[in-house]
Enzyme design. Structure first.
Site, PDB file in Angstrom:
ATOM      1  N   THR A 108       0.863  -1.182   0.000  1.00  0.00           N
ATOM      2  CA  THR A 108       0.000   0.000   0.000  1.00  0.00           C
ATOM      3  C   THR A 108       0.894   1.224   0.000  1.00  0.00           C
ATOM      4  O   THR A 108       2.051   1.136   0.405  1.00  0.00           O
ATOM      5  CB  THR A 108      -0.865   0.015   1.286  1.00  0.00           C
ATOM      6  OG1 THR A 108      -1.524  -1.235   1.435  1.00  0.00           O
ATOM      7  CG2 THR A 108      -1.894   1.115   1.267  1.00  0.00           C
ATOM      8  N   ARG A 167     -12.664  -8.791  -3.715  1.00  0.00           N
ATOM      9  CA  ARG A 167     -12.212  -8.496  -2.353  1.00  0.00           C
ATOM     10  C   ARG A 167     -11.783  -7.033  -2.231  1.00  0.00           C
ATOM     11  O   ARG A 167     -11.088  -6.484  -3.082  1.00  0.00           O
ATOM     12  CB  ARG A 167     -11.054  -9.420  -1.989  1.00  0.00           C
ATOM     13  CG  ARG A 167     -10.457  -9.198  -0.592  1.00  0.00           C
ATOM     14  CD  ARG A 167      -9.255  -8.292  -0.604  1.00  0.00           C
ATOM     15  NE  ARG A 167      -8.613  -8.219   0.724  1.00  0.00           N
ATOM     16  CZ  ARG A 167      -7.627  -7.384   1.019  1.00  0.00           C
ATOM     17  NH1 ARG A 167      -7.167  -6.541   0.119  1.00  0.00           N
ATOM     18  NH2 ARG A 167      -7.106  -7.389   2.238  1.00  0.00           N
ATOM     19  N   GLY A 181     -10.044  -4.409   0.706  1.00  0.00           N
ATOM     20  CA  GLY A 181      -9.377  -4.364   1.996  1.00  0.00           C
ATOM     21  C   GLY A 181      -9.695  -3.096   2.770  1.00  0.00           C
ATOM     22  O   GLY A 181     -10.716  -2.443   2.556  1.00  0.00           O
ATOM     23  N   ASP A 182      -8.785  -2.737   3.642  1.00  0.00           N
ATOM     24  CA  ASP A 182      -9.033  -1.614   4.558  1.00  0.00           C
ATOM     25  C   ASP A 182      -8.756  -0.252   3.954  1.00  0.00           C
ATOM     26  O   ASP A 182      -9.310   0.747   4.418  1.00  0.00           O
ATOM     27  CB  ASP A 182      -8.169  -1.777   5.813  1.00  0.00           C
ATOM     28  CG  ASP A 182      -6.681  -1.714   5.488  1.00  0.00           C
ATOM     29  OD1 ASP A 182      -6.218  -2.535   4.657  1.00  0.00           O
ATOM     30  OD2 ASP A 182      -5.973  -0.867   6.051  1.00  0.00           O
ATOM     31  N   THR A 200      -1.045   0.254   6.566  1.00  0.00           N
ATOM     32  CA  THR A 200      -0.580  -0.717   5.587  1.00  0.00           C
ATOM     33  C   THR A 200      -0.427  -2.061   6.276  1.00  0.00           C
ATOM     34  O   THR A 200       0.353  -2.191   7.217  1.00  0.00           O
ATOM     35  CB  THR A 200       0.758  -0.295   4.945  1.00  0.00           C
ATOM     36  OG1 THR A 200       1.313  -1.425   4.232  1.00  0.00           O
ATOM     37  CG2 THR A 200       1.767   0.185   5.977  1.00  0.00           C
ATOM     38  N   GLY A 201      -1.165  -3.049   5.836  1.00  0.00           N
ATOM     39  CA  GLY A 201      -1.082  -4.341   6.495  1.00  0.00           C
ATOM     40  C   GLY A 201      -2.165  -5.272   6.009  1.00  0.00           C
ATOM     41  O   GLY A 201      -2.766  -5.063   4.955  1.00  0.00           O
ATOM     42  N   GLY A 253      -5.412  -6.269   5.559  1.00  0.00           N
ATOM     43  CA  GLY A 253      -6.579  -5.399   5.617  1.00  0.00           C
ATOM     44  C   GLY A 253      -7.745  -5.902   6.433  1.00  0.00           C
ATOM     45  O   GLY A 253      -8.434  -5.118   7.098  1.00  0.00           O
TER      46      GLY A 253
END
Length: 363
Positions: free
Chosen positions: A205, A233, A235-236, A255-256, A258
């Site tokens: 990210t 899908r 993510g966050d 960043t990780g 999500g």
């Protein structure tokens, strides 16, 4: 008839209010601008060639340079965040924009979000396939529509309606990302788990947080998602409060993995500790990133900034692409976990904190 004493109440209150506003304005103006950026956590340092590391450091430095030039020119925090992220979206070394990973079906689906801390207005896009700079479309959603999030073809139709050009899907194809997908597909068909970190990692990210010369904060995040993702899908990153959040006290870009950032509402959780509980920024960020998320099975990092210019960069992965320009005006870039981020440990006592401020091993 009012007594002389009562006649003085309103003028006295007015003078006190004017004095207070003057002090506030003076302290507000005294806050120097700050910019913090990231290009993703989960860096696999032993696989990073000298040439690629150099290219990444150059790109991070360019993003800082562009963003900070906008800050010094008096641009808003929102404009600064946009300017910095565009540089990273245009660089194929990062999983956003040009360097986005592929889905299981061989497509690129990109997400982005931006939030203005002063007004708490926000904009986001999800699952777009023909937008070269999703962060700019997210900003347009915030500024030109009554909505917060648009997705897929609808978001692209909106882009066309405001004159934003669509790119051919081939724009996003890079050989490195394509080969990552091919390896994942072979492992999928054999019923095997993905064997290497680059194929399995759930992060990748870019993001930025900024404090402008008016004392206003903003946060933005952009991503290509995860390699080999399926079924649309999301993510966050485009979810306000999960991967991106800003208010008048705090701004966060995450960043990780999500799914875990969504479940913990990570960015919002950090800022609520800062705003409502008056927890110091570094401790608040460390608790969420290095305690709450790992406790559920996730990992990653974040960049965070408060209204006083304090910076936090916690992460619990091998490394994290990151850079910052603080009150000193000096740009800094770091990648590896043992590099100094120029930030002190969170205030004691914090016996349960696995601090992981920049450089800590606790996206």
């Amino acid at each position: 008839m009012l007594s002389p004493g009562k006649n003085l109440v309103k003028p006295r209150r007015l003078l006190l209010a004017l004095a207070a506003s003057g002090v506030a304005a003076m302290s507000h103006a005294a806050v120097p601008p700050v910019l913090v950026i990231h290009g993703g956590s989960g860096v696999i340092t032993h696989d990073l060639t000298p040439a690629k590391e150099k290219a990444i450091r150059v790109a991070l430095a360019k993003a800082l340079e562009n963003g900070y030039a906008a800050l010094k020119a008096g641009k808003s925090a929102v404009a600064v965040v946009s300017a910095a992220i565009v540089v990273l979206e245009d660089d194929p070394n990062f999983n956003a924009g040009k360097g986005a990973v592929f889905t299981h079906d061989g497509k690129n689906e990109l997400d982005a979000a931006i939030m203005d801390g002063d007004t708490r207005r926000a904009g986001a896009v999800a699952g777009v396939q023909r937008i070269g700079n999703p962060i700019l479309l997210a900003r347009a959603v915030m500024e030109k529509t009554p909505y917060v999030m648009l997705s897929g073809r609808g978001a692209e139709a909106f882009a066309q309606s405001i004159g934003m050009p669509l790119v051919d899907p081939s724009y996003f194809r890079t050989e490195e990302r394509w080969q990552q997908l091919q390896k994942a597909l072979k492992e999928d068909s054999a019923g095997k788990p993905h064997q290497d970190d680059e194929t399995t990692k759930h992060f990748g990210t870019v993001g930025a947080v900024a404090l402008d010369t008016d004392g206003h904060l903003a946060a933005g995040t952009s991503t290509g998602g995860i390699n080999d993702k399926r079924w649309g899908r999301i993510g966050d990153s485009p979810i306000i409060g999960a991967g991106t959040y800003a208010n008048s006290d705090c701004a966060v870009s995450a960043t990780g993995w999500g799914e875990y950032y969504i479940r913990t509402v990570a960015a919002h959780a950090i800022c609520m500790q800062v705003s409502q509980m008056r927890v110091p920024l570094k401790r608040a960020a460390a608790v969420v990133i290095n305690q709450e998320i790992p406790a559920l099975g996730g990992n990653g990092g974040a960049i965070a900034l408060d209204a006083h210019g304090n910076i936090a960069i916690p992460f619990n992965t091998d490394g994290m692409y990151r850079g910052w320009i603080d009150a000193s005006g000096v740009p800094h870039v770091a990648i590896h976990g043992d590099e100094d981020d120029g930030s002190s440990a969170p205030p004691a006592p914090a016996p349960a904190d696995s601090t992981g401020d920049a450089g800590g091993q606790a996206q």
